[in-house]
Design a protein around this motif. Structure first.
Motif, mmCIF file in Angstrom:
data_model
loop_
_atom_site.group_PDB
_atom_site.id
_atom_site.type_symbol
_atom_site.label_atom_id
_atom_site.label_comp_id
_atom_site.label_asym_id
_atom_site.label_seq_id
_atom_site.Cartn_x
_atom_site.Cartn_y
_atom_site.Cartn_z
ATOM 1 N N ALA A 1 0.828 -1.214 0.000
ATOM 2 C CA ALA A 1 0.000 0.000 0.000
ATOM 3 C C ALA A 1 0.859 1.259 0.000
ATOM 4 O O ALA A 1 0.466 2.287 -0.585
ATOM 5 N N ARG B 1 1.388 2.119 -3.431
ATOM 6 C CA ARG B 1 0.136 2.083 -4.200
ATOM 7 C C ARG B 1 0.037 0.818 -5.051
ATOM 8 O O ARG B 1 -0.329 0.856 -6.224
ATOM 9 N N GLN B 2 0.389 -0.297 -4.440
ATOM 10 C CA GLN B 2 0.287 -1.592 -5.106
ATOM 11 C C GLN B 2 -0.550 -2.535 -4.242
ATOM 12 O O GLN B 2 -0.888 -2.224 -3.101
ATOM 13 N N ARG C 1 -2.492 -0.254 -7.627
ATOM 14 C CA ARG C 1 -3.867 0.005 -7.219
ATOM 15 C C ARG C 1 -4.569 0.859 -8.277
ATOM 16 O O ARG C 1 -3.933 1.703 -8.914
#
Length: 354
Positions: free
Chosen positions: A73, A76-77, A167
């Motif tokens: 996170a 942003r994965q 994400r």
């Protein structure tokens, strides 16, 4: 320390006593039965390697799933198969061994699709390596992906490398009032169109549809589909993934049917829910022998299978009996990796294999 722990695992295996692999115990209820001395994996933990630009993370089996997700996170994965935790102690080893997926599975892929490599401690106490840590390093017979869903019956997953994905920039959840048959029809129609669908859930006349992707794509899809937007829907999809919705709170056994998405509505008096674009059906019902036989016949007639997912009488068999040829292949694989049946005896099947 890691080498010492592997040596300890090897000593336990070579002692010859049956072992029950256990991380956080968040999925102890899943499968046929628990048997053997506990082999606790939580001490063998830690993220071994994570390179966000390569979209790959490698972690030891006892690493908490929450720790892996937190690391992703920050970049942003995410783990795109959206694995359920079912408890605060879930580990990455147990996540892969159980092979369970969340709402995003229908469009992103299953657990096995994201396993790039693994280290396995087999039933003879040997450490085996399969696959690798980069997406181009998987060739030949991909044993590492076979570990997903094996419930530890092939050995102890010491380490696993997983492909991760960015994400989505935008998400939106739409609500439609539809009957079961209409919901299945709509889901199949939408599944054949270039729409950024990342989750679906139907129950009691209401279909929720999640859209994920670029802002422009999500906006265009929302306009094309109509429906009412559900604000702050993240908690709802967490409830689907972690089975916290009211549907899952009944006292009856929970059955899971994996069917072709085009299979029609199932005419039963049991409470039902549908996800994965129609390919995943949940039933709350009894689990006596007559019902188990009937629901499995229905699943087979549709080209799928039925699992007694949670609760109920496990004497009817938790997992759908495999076809004889597939069952023979599975038995030979387990015999090759764990010839003395050290690991997780009886976790998958009613009959003993020792």
């Amino acid at each position: 320390m890691p080498l010492d722990q592997i040596a300890d695992f090897q000593d336990r295996v070579r002692a010859g006593r049956p072992l029950r692999i256990r991380g956080g115990g968040s999925k102890d209820w899943y499968g046929q039965r628990l048997e053997g001395d506990i082999l606790d994996t939580r001490g063998y933990a830690g993220i071994v390697d994570y390179e966000p630009t390569e979209l790959v993370i490698t972690a030891r089996c006892g690493t908490p799933l929450s720790e892996v997700e937190a690391a992703l996170a920050e970049q942003r994965q995410m783990l795109a198969f959206e694995p359920p935790h079912f408890g605060p102690g879930a580990t990455i080893g147990g996540t892969v061994a159980c092979g369970l997926c969340g709402p995003r599975r229908a469009t992103s892929g299953a657990t096995r699709d994201f396993v790039l490599g693994a280290k396995l401690l087999d039933g003879k106490g040997d450490v085996l390596s399969f696959g690798g840590r980069v997406m181009k390093n998987v060739a030949g017979y991909d044993v590492s992906r076979m570990l997903a869903g094996s419930l530890g019956t092939l050995g102890l997953i010491l380490e696993v490398s997983l492909k991760v994905l960015p994400r989505p920039f935008a998400e939106s959840t739409l609500r439609f009032e539809l009957g079961e048959a209409d919901a299945i029809r709509r889901l199949n129609e939408w599944g054949g169109r270039p729409l950024p669908i990342s989750g679906s859930w139907w129950h009691d006349g209401v279909l929720a549809l999640r859209l994920s992707g670029a802002e422009a794509a999500v906006t265009a899809a929302r306009r094309a589909l109509g429906g009412d937007e559900i604000p702050e829907a993240a908690a709802f999809w967490t409830g689907v993934r972690e089975q916290r919705l009211p549907f899952f709170g009944g006292s009856e056994a929970l059955w899971r049917l994996s069917l072709p998405s085009t299979a029609g509505a199932i005419a039963l008096s049991s409470a039902q829910a549908i996800e994965w674009g129609g390919a995943h059906r949940w039933l709350r019902a009894d689990s006596d022998a007559a019902f188990a036989q009937a629901i499995r016949r229905i699943a087979e007639d549709c080209g799928g299978h039925a699992t007694l997912f949670r609760g109920g009488d496990k004497s009817v068999g938790v997992f759908h009996p495999p076809a004889p040829a597939l069952g023979a292949i599975g038995a030979r694989m387990r015999a090759a990796f764990d010839p003395h049946h050290i690991f997780n005896r009886g976790r998958m099947f009613l009959q003993r294999e020792d």
